[in-house]
Design a protein around this motif. Structure first.
Motif, short mmCIF file in Angstrom:
data_model
loop_
_atom_site.label_atom_id
_atom_site.label_comp_id
_atom_site.label_asym_id
_atom_site.label_seq_id
_atom_site.Cartn_x
_atom_site.Cartn_y
_atom_site.Cartn_z
N ARG A 180 0.91 -1.30 -0.01
CA ARG A 180 0.09 -0.04 0.03
C ARG A 180 0.95 1.15 0.19
O ARG A 180 0.46 2.38 -0.48
CB ARG A 180 -0.92 -0.14 1.11
CG ARG A 180 -2.06 -1.18 1.46
CD ARG A 180 -3.18 -1.15 1.99
NE ARG A 180 -4.18 -2.16 1.58
CZ ARG A 180 -4.37 -3.35 2.21
NH1 ARG A 180 -3.74 -3.38 3.40
NH2 ARG A 180 -5.15 -4.18 1.84
N ALA A 182 4.01 1.31 -1.21
CA ALA A 182 4.51 1.42 -2.76
C ALA A 182 3.63 2.04 -3.94
O ALA A 182 3.57 2.57 -4.64
CB ALA A 182 4.86 0.02 -3.28
N ALA A 183 2.14 1.76 -3.64
CA ALA A 183 0.98 2.03 -4.44
C ALA A 183 1.16 3.68 -4.24
O ALA A 183 0.80 4.59 -5.37
CB ALA A 183 -0.27 1.77 -3.90
N ASP A 184 1.26 4.14 -2.88
CA ASP A 184 1.10 5.41 -2.77
C ASP A 184 2.29 6.16 -3.40
O ASP A 184 2.16 7.44 -3.97
CB ASP A 184 1.27 6.09 -1.27
CG ASP A 184 -0.25 5.57 -0.61
OD1 ASP A 184 -1.23 5.23 -1.18
OD2 ASP A 184 -0.18 5.90 0.72
N GLY B 175 0.92 -0.33 -11.76
CA GLY B 175 0.47 1.12 -11.08
C GLY B 175 0.06 0.89 -9.65
O GLY B 175 0.28 0.00 -8.88
N PRO B 176 -0.26 2.06 -8.98
CA PRO B 176 -0.72 2.06 -7.77
C PRO B 176 -1.84 0.93 -7.39
O PRO B 176 -2.05 0.18 -6.56
CB PRO B 176 -1.39 3.38 -7.54
CG PRO B 176 -0.97 4.14 -8.33
CD PRO B 176 -0.66 3.40 -9.73
N GLY B 177 -2.87 0.70 -8.51
CA GLY B 177 -3.93 -0.28 -8.58
C GLY B 177 -3.16 -1.88 -8.26
O GLY B 177 -3.59 -2.54 -7.68
N THR B 178 -2.00 -1.94 -8.96
CA THR B 178 -1.57 -3.15 -9.04
C THR B 178 -1.15 -3.60 -7.43
O THR B 178 -1.23 -4.61 -6.87
CB THR B 178 -0.43 -3.32 -9.68
OG1 THR B 178 -0.68 -2.67 -11.22
CG2 THR B 178 0.09 -4.73 -10.27
N HIS B 179 -0.37 -2.71 -6.84
CA HIS B 179 0.22 -2.82 -5.51
C HIS B 179 -1.10 -3.06 -4.63
O HIS B 179 -0.92 -3.80 -3.60
CB HIS B 179 0.98 -1.77 -5.20
CG HIS B 179 2.37 -1.90 -5.83
ND1 HIS B 179 3.27 -2.73 -5.12
CD2 HIS B 179 3.22 -1.23 -6.57
CE1 HIS B 179 4.54 -2.72 -5.77
NE2 HIS B 179 4.35 -1.69 -6.74
N ARG B 180 -2.00 -2.25 -4.80
CA ARG B 180 -3.28 -2.25 -3.98
C ARG B 180 -3.83 -3.59 -4.07
O ARG B 180 -4.40 -4.24 -2.83
CB ARG B 180 -4.06 -0.99 -4.12
CG ARG B 180 -3.64 0.28 -3.49
CD ARG B 180 -4.37 1.28 -3.58
NE ARG B 180 -3.51 2.43 -2.96
CZ ARG B 180 -3.31 3.70 -3.59
NH1 ARG B 180 -4.15 3.59 -4.96
NH2 ARG B 180 -2.77 4.51 -3.33
N ALA B 183 -1.57 -6.17 -2.24
CA ALA B 183 -1.83 -6.01 -0.51
C ALA B 183 -3.10 -6.86 -0.16
O ALA B 183 -2.85 -7.60 0.79
CB ALA B 183 -2.06 -4.70 -0.20
#
Lengths: 324, 324
Positions: A180, A182-184, B175-180, B183
């Motif tokens: 999370r 990393a996403a930010d 992207g941020p979405g990938t990481h979220r 998670a």
């Protein structure tokens, strides 16, 4: 000196309340130590604070893509005057500061921010979170808590801290929180490809020459569960490689399909043998290394034997076989 | 056949409303195709639906750690009766289904779920999101939207899809979405270390033998910005390696510090030369490959030259030099 455990809010208040802050890296600083410290300093400077990084050892060239690596660094001998706070990121104990220790006293109080379960809570105030995969996570939380600006450069530094301390999000220490953050940080401007290229995909010719030769020595035991390589001084010389180039090559031994334990035997300059051990899943190589006076973790360990190469291989292989 | 673009909610309603669903993998299925499909089927079966995966090619052994890889797979020739829905995951166009195409007609309607910007929206209903790094992200969103159970096995499959299609969260597509989503999937039981070990850190002895020999042929041009390796049939035979073992070895050429373009020249069985090109940052190797009748992307491309090795190296190096 009182040793208090403090939470995120209290640690953040200490950072917010300080105007002049010394950040201490640990000796032989790694990506987490460097990335979290650089990110923190960059953001705090953008808030108008004075902040510098102090460490006994230089920043390795692999991290010279991070903004501020040269600008923020001050040799510990040149730290003068009185500072509001001496802050440690990624230091499990005070000894990790190494020769820079005298400069710690320049800070009126001390704050220790870390994620190592073995942390000795050595500072006056200690913000410890063992669930964090990297101190970069904690640095990010603090910056958010105090409302610091986080630009693309700061995001890059903190993201690098996450990437390096998790082996690229591969270790089991990589938690939901790591991803999370990393996403930010990607939203804030960190570029995954740039960091991966710099950190994981940049090799010296000497290291590749060494890898080629080391792989030629790869052997499997009769069970196929142990693989090992032998790197002699002669091999190192032929590759034009240094001891430093050997780091991580042991992982290729462990990577062989079906292998549980990978070992790299390296002849040392004084004729002994440095042994690096890696295991995939079940074998505690830390315990094996301890039997030879070494140490480490269950999955990664090392020891040094002052015997000829042949004997070192025989002794370590015998010890591994007992465990398997 | 009408070709409608639909959003997450509409696509999810189609999945939720279907009781019997055929999922089509693309030919030579990769981690995204396999992981997203297996994860989807596992969750839908746990909801009481009937779901199978259909593909022209077998699941590569590297993905045999994923639950359901053998159980859910049905040869396309054996698909019988009428199904509510034929669903495609990770297929840029209908041709990607390959020989399994006749089985598509078993579904009363078709739904195409993909992230490739080149997707031809070939199905009756098309849920396309080009910002997703992997179809696993879209599969996860659909499962969440319909309230499907996501157990550790499903999380493992979807997480594997993310990891493989982003090169371990390294490509800029991450992207941020990938990481979220990653998670969430770790919270649901996916184990990063297990996946990394299986996907990235398991090598055959023949591949390591090939790597060792290929690295011996590594050369740099006089600028130090181009590095290349030459793999002859003789070298392959000496390593006991197959053409498959050569995949990805070109990345070692690009990894040399200072190198912008890495190239691997591989002699083909019929005496031609297969050329793999990788660039780090600036050179469009796709354009270079096109000049020789090949194709690819800016950072990764390939072409085949029906000339002797020496000529192939000379021609490609000349073309690269023009661009540099």
């Amino acid at each position: 000196m009182s040793k208090l455990r403090v939470d995120l809010q209290a640690a953040s208040r200490m950072i917010a309340g300080a105007q002049r802050i010394l950040f201490f890296m640990h000796v032989q600083p790694d990506g987490d130590s460097i990335g979290s410290t650089l990110g923190m300093i960059r953001a705090l400077r953008q808030m108008g604070k004075e902040a510098i990084m102090v460490g006994a050892d230089p920043i390795p060239p692999v991290f010279h893509f991070l903004p501020g690596w040269d600008e923020y660094c001050v040799p510990w001998q040149e730290v003068e005057g009185e500072w509001d706070l001496s802050c440690f990121l990624d230091c499990g104990d005070l000894e990790r500061v190494g020769p820079a220790l005298p400069a710690v006293r320049r800070g009126r109080t001390t704050l220790n921010v870390d994620h190592h379960a073995t942390n000795t809570a050595f500072a006056e105030y200690n913000y410890l979170d063992f669930s964090a995969a990297a101190v970069g996570e904690l640095a990010y939380r603090i910056l958010r808590e105090i409302g610091a600006p986080i630009d693309a450069g700061t995001a890059l530094c903190l993201y690098t801290s996450l990437v390096t301390d998790t082996g690229g999000f591969r270790y089991d220490s990589t938690g939901p929180g790591t991803h999370r953050v990393a996403a930010d940080l990607i939203e804030l401007g960190a570029r995954p490809y740039d960091v991966a290229q710099a950190v994981f995909e940049t090799e010296s010719l000497s290291r590749l020459a060494l890898l080629s030769r080391a792989l030629q020595t790869l052997q499997l035991d009769e069970t196929g569960r142990v693989a090992w390589m032998v790197v002699t001084r002669k091999l190192l010389a032929e590759a034009g490689a240094t001891d430093h180039d050997v780091e991580g090559v042991v992982n290729y031994a462990r990577s062989v399909a079906g292998v549980e334990v990978g070992i790299l035997f390296k002849e040392t300059e004084d004729g002994g043998v440095r042994v690096n051990l890696r295991s995939r899943r079940t074998v505690d190589v830390g315990a094996i290394a301890q039997r030879f006076g070494g140490g480490g973790h269950a999955r990664a360990a090392g020891c040094t034997l002052n015997v000829p190469m042949e004997d070192a291989v025989a002794q370590v292989m015998a010890a591994v076989k007992v465990v398997l």
